[in-house]
Scaffold this active site. Sequence first.
Site, PDB file in Angstrom:
ATOM      1  N   HIS A  30       0.810  -1.211   0.000  1.00 18.60           N
ATOM      2  CA  HIS A  30       0.000   0.000   0.000  1.00 18.60           C
ATOM      3  C   HIS A  30       0.848   1.268   0.000  1.00 18.60           C
ATOM      4  CE1 HIS A  30      -3.072  -2.675   2.277  1.00 18.60           C
ATOM      5  NE2 HIS A  30      -3.196  -2.805   0.972  1.00 18.60           N
ATOM      6  N   TYR A  50       0.680   0.140  13.398  1.00 19.62           N
ATOM      7  CA  TYR A  50       1.169   1.193  12.512  1.00 19.62           C
ATOM      8  C   TYR A  50       0.952   2.546  13.201  1.00 19.62           C
ATOM      9  CZ  TYR A  50      -1.006  -2.064   9.008  1.00 19.62           C
ATOM     10  OH  TYR A  50      -1.453  -3.136   8.281  1.00 19.62           O
ATOM     11  N   ASP A 108      -5.716  -5.805  -3.259  1.00 25.53           N
ATOM     12  CA  ASP A 108      -4.290  -6.110  -3.236  1.00 25.53           C
ATOM     13  C   ASP A 108      -3.911  -7.111  -4.321  1.00 25.53           C
ATOM     14  OD1 ASP A 108      -4.055  -4.363  -1.140  1.00 25.53           O
ATOM     15  OD2 ASP A 108      -3.961  -5.924   0.396  1.00 25.53           O
ATOM     16  N   LYS A 122       5.322   5.756   8.175  1.00 25.77           N
ATOM     17  CA  LYS A 122       4.796   4.752   9.110  1.00 25.77           C
ATOM     18  C   LYS A 122       5.914   4.202   9.982  1.00 25.77           C
ATOM     19  CE  LYS A 122       1.378   3.093   5.769  1.00 25.77           C
ATOM     20  NZ  LYS A 122       0.992   1.958   4.912  1.00 25.77           N
TER      21      LYS A 122
END
Length: 187
Positions: A61, A130, A166, A70
Amino acid sequence: MIITKTPLDGLLLVEPRVFGDDRGSFFEIWQEKRYCEAGISNGFVQDNISFSRQGTLRGLHFQNPHPQGKLVSVMEGEVFDVVVDLRLDSATYGKWTGTHLSAQNHLQLWIPEGFAHGFLVTSDTAVFSYKCTAYYNPVTEKSLRWDDPDIGINWPSGQKFLSPKDRDGLSFREIETTGLYFGNRKG
């Protein structure tokens, strides 16, 4: 804590100091002053947790526009974490690296803006954390195809479970031709 540079420019592996005894262990997953001194952003605006079963592959992503930095870690279980550099002006543009993150090794990755990110759960289950520098934006979120031959990620073997988004992600060539990379073309 120990900060180690990875093969991808700007991507950092963080090994927090763990204090343990016969009762268990304790460590900091974020301490603003210490992490900022190491070059890790203090502009976090959102924390996320995902729970996944073995074989789940989430990613790769990225958001463009509205990219996210992140700081990621595993709270339970183990994953094979993968990062792909999508920064056109980077010496490591189009390259990937993979790292095993687990609740046992306590490792974290700092992933600056401009990278695609994903992971494969290699334990029975995993809880993944995250810390993000920008809010999730479903309109600008994209997926780089997990098995793109131009990237050539060497994922651990075994069955993989992916969301349709995905599984049907963009190829690296599509990212290049549509200008979804980060930075500007030279000349």
